[in-house]
Design a protein around this motif. Structure first.
Motif, PDB file in Angstrom:
ATOM      1  N   CYS A   1      30.782  43.771  33.117  1.00  0.00           N
ATOM      2  CA  CYS A   1      31.162  43.678  34.520  1.00  0.00           C
ATOM      3  C   CYS A   1      30.898  42.245  34.981  1.00  0.00           C
ATOM      4  CB  CYS A   1      30.338  44.662  35.357  1.00  0.00           C
ATOM      5  SG  CYS A   1      30.651  44.486  37.125  1.00  0.00           S
TER       6      CYS A   1
ATOM      7  N   CYS B   1      39.753  43.474  34.210  1.00  0.00           N
ATOM      8  CA  CYS B   1      38.871  44.627  34.027  1.00  0.00           C
ATOM      9  C   CYS B   1      39.715  45.886  34.222  1.00  0.00           C
ATOM     10  CB  CYS B   1      37.732  44.600  35.040  1.00  0.00           C
ATOM     11  SG  CYS B   1      36.739  46.112  34.968  1.00  0.00           S
TER      12      CYS B   1
ATOM     13  N   CYS C   1      37.776  50.338  41.281  1.00  0.00           N
ATOM     14  CA  CYS C   1      36.401  49.864  41.491  1.00  0.00           C
ATOM     15  C   CYS C   1      36.166  49.463  42.948  1.00  0.00           C
ATOM     16  CB  CYS C   1      36.121  48.669  40.582  1.00  0.00           C
ATOM     17  SG  CYS C   1      34.433  48.057  40.763  1.00  0.00           S
TER      18      CYS C   1
ATOM     19  N   CYS D   1      38.236  39.990  38.771  1.00  0.00           N
ATOM     20  CA  CYS D   1      38.338  41.262  38.039  1.00  0.00           C
ATOM     21  C   CYS D   1      39.780  41.580  37.665  1.00  0.00           C
ATOM     22  CB  CYS D   1      37.768  42.392  38.875  1.00  0.00           C
ATOM     23  SG  CYS D   1      36.102  42.089  39.456  1.00  0.00           S
TER      24      CYS D   1
END
Ligand code: SF4
Length: 325
Positions: free
Chosen positions: A322, A291, A297, A304
């Protein structure tokens, strides 16, 4: 050809835009920069789709690809159900009567050596849609439609305020009565006091001429109140698309939540419950794996860092990329 939904006016399918850029101390190293990375998005007839993200996220490049001002490295563009990404210059010129752009900085987009009358007459003359005698009348009508006066046609762009110049930019975009207007940060160069007037004008014109808008902005607060749906972009990818009302309550993408927390909204509950995001956007030359938002984040987990989350449906008309939503 893919069958496109009836409600769609503009369709973007898997759009990619790469640039070869010079890097290194002497600028001798050439590398690929991916500004737009596999974006698929629909703009529905009659809606305002807000496209938001921080500067450099690729949203203006995406707008330019949609209008054929740049050619995609991969992917397809559809307008009113027809694929248009393969059109030649003449084809795009014909299509441009139906899709127009309002730029961020009207001072740069209006020729300073031309009178406003000549600037507004140009689209009619280039496309040959009205005779020379009628052009003056059409220019006067356009000026009235955007809240200016016909006698303003004799003046030059520098003789107007920023807000008035943007009205001229809007008048030029509307001259040929397009169906789609791409507004690329149309109020971000204006004083806050003038922004609301220009936004109101855009919304009035939308109703009068039954327009569809793709409204590009870095400020979620600006688009929240005028958009039917909002698409959020981060480092070249769409991370969330949903009706504007969805952005009033969780769950939403952590990046969207951070944008909302950073927006000047008078809602003390929101600013307490969602801390603003820290860190800088990574360079599109070196996007993080997995991600792309994971280094910033607050909710990032191991997955992720390893896998890019797909854009998936998490509610009615609500897409989110997500792993945790
Ligand atoms: Fe954050 Fe992970 Fe969701 Fe990306 S996938 S937004 S890093 S929680």
């Amino acid at each position: 050809m893919s069958a496109r939904p009836q409600v769609e006016l503009l369709g973007l399918e898997g759009l990619v835009k790469r640039y070869r850029v010079a890097t290194g101390f002497l600028g001798t190293r050439k590398r690929w920069l991916t500004a737009v990375d596999g974006v698929s998005l629909s703009v529905r007839r009659g809606e305002v789709l807000g496209l938001v993200g921080e500067s450099g996220c690729g949203k203006s490049t995406l707008a330019r690809l949609a209008l054929g001002l740049e050619a995609p490295s991969a992917g397809r563009v559809f307008f009113a159900g027809q694929e248009v990404s393969g059109l030649d210059r003449r084809g795009w010129r014909r299509l441009r009567r139906r899709m127009q752009i309002v730029f961020q900085d009207p001072m740069n987009s209006l020729n300073p050596r031309m009178t406003v009358g000549a600037i507004l007459a140009e689209p009619f003359l280039i496309h040959g849609v009205v005779g020379r005698r009628e052009v003056g009348e059409r220019v006067a009508r356009l000026l009235r439609e955007v809240g200016l006066r016909p006698e303003h046609a004799r003046r030059y762009p520098h003789q107007f305020s920023g807000g008035q110049r943007q009205r001229i930019g809007i008048a030029r975009a509307l001259a040929l009565r397009p169906q789609l207007v791409v507004a690329d940060e149309p109020v971000s160069a204006l004083d806050v006091s003038v922004q609301a007037q220009v936004l109101n004008l855009l919304m009035e014109l939308k109703e009068s001429f039954r327009l569809t808008y793709l409204f590009v902005a870095h400020d979620l607060a600006v688009v929240r109140h005028i958009s039917d749906r909002i698409a959020v972009m981060y480092l070249g990818r769409i991370v969330e698309v949903a009706p504007a009302a969805v952005f009033d309550r969780p769950p939403m993408h952590p990046y969207t939540a951070a944008l909302l927390a950073a927006a000047p909204v008078p809602d003390p509950r929101r600013s307490l419950s969602v801390p603003p995001v820290g860190g800088e956007v990574a360079s599109p030359l070196d996007p993080p794996p997995g991600c792309r938002f994971h280094p910033r984040c607050p909710e990032a987990e191991d997955i992720c860092r390893l896998a890019a989350p797909p854009l998936k449906q998490i509610g009615p008309d609500h897409l989110c990329a997500c792993h945790l939503r």
